[in-house]
Design a protein around this motif. Structure first.
Motif, PDB file in Angstrom:
ATOM      1  N   LEU A 135       0.854  -1.185   0.000  1.00 51.69           N
ATOM      2  CA  LEU A 135       0.000   0.000   0.000  1.00 51.69           C
ATOM      3  C   LEU A 135       0.893   1.238   0.000  1.00 51.69           C
ATOM      4  N   PRO A 136       0.347   2.408  -0.355  1.00 52.54           N
ATOM      5  CA  PRO A 136       1.150   3.629  -0.349  1.00 52.54           C
ATOM      6  C   PRO A 136       1.835   3.864   1.008  1.00 52.54           C
ATOM      7  N   SER A 137       3.065   4.340   0.966  1.00 53.58           N
ATOM      8  CA  SER A 137       3.858   4.638   2.163  1.00 53.58           C
ATOM      9  C   SER A 137       4.026   3.421   3.062  1.00 53.58           C
ATOM     10  N   SER A 138       3.855   2.223   2.515  1.00 50.73           N
ATOM     11  CA  SER A 138       3.938   0.964   3.273  1.00 50.73           C
ATOM     12  C   SER A 138       2.883   0.874   4.362  1.00 50.73           C
ATOM     13  N   GLY A 139       1.811   1.655   4.224  1.00 48.58           N
ATOM     14  CA  GLY A 139       0.742   1.612   5.211  1.00 48.58           C
ATOM     15  C   GLY A 139       0.183   0.209   5.373  1.00 48.58           C
ATOM     16  N   MET A 140      -0.221  -0.121   6.587  1.00 45.90           N
ATOM     17  CA  MET A 140      -0.814  -1.435   6.835  1.00 45.90           C
ATOM     18  C   MET A 140      -2.247  -1.496   6.331  1.00 45.90           C
ATOM     19  N   VAL A 141      -2.964  -0.360   6.404  1.00 45.21           N
ATOM     20  CA  VAL A 141      -4.381  -0.333   6.040  1.00 45.21           C
ATOM     21  C   VAL A 141      -4.652   0.876   5.158  1.00 45.21           C
TER      22      VAL A 141
END
Length: 152
Positions: A135-141
């Motif tokens: 996901l964008p910015s390595s976001g989890m959710v």
């Protein structure tokens, strides 16, 4: 401050202004429908990064709550005077490993926030929870919402 920000404040929750980090708008209104762009699990400049782990569902639910608060901030900014929102559909994306199967449990964190802030009638929603590789910015959710706008 709109009614959503006020409802959050009563629960000790704070909304932060949302500025796009790309070539898109945080929300698009079409008639009485409001479509929200995806909101990642980010607090200011800090991102709650993935992947989600079965051994730490609390962290996953925190990431989902964080993304839901960002979505509520977008909703609060998008509504005019005398307008209220009804969440119709939530799509939740969870960065996870291929063997992770608790996507729905993670996204429960977001669903709980929406119901707590907006109430059962306006916050309860149809939902999809999907596992993804990144996901964008390595976001989890990441969450996106489809909402109906109602007038008082």
């Amino acid at each position: 401050m709109g009614y959503i920000a006020e409802a959050c404040a009563k629960q000790g929750l704070t909304l932060q202004p949302i500025a796009p980090r790309g070539l898109y708008r945080p929300a698009i209104r079409h008639g009485d429908m409001l479509y929200l762009s995806g909101q990642v699990s980010r607090l200011g400049e800090e991102t709650i990064a993935g992947p989600a782990l079965a051994s730490d569902l609390e962290r996953g639910q925190l990431a989902a709550r964080t993304a839901a608060l960002r979505a509520l901030s977008v909703l609060d900014a998008a509504l005019g005077l005398g307008e209220r929102v009804r969440v119709l559909k939530l799509t939740g994306y969870v960065m996870s490993e291929p063997d992770f199967t608790q996507h729905s449990a993670v996204i429960d964190g977001a669903s709980r926030v929406l119901v707590a802030v907006l109430g059962e009638d306006a916050g309860a929603h149809a939902r999809t929870a999907i596992g993804v590789a990144s996901l964008p910015s390595s976001g989890m959710v990441e969450l996106d919402l489809v909402c109906a706008i109602e007038r008082d």
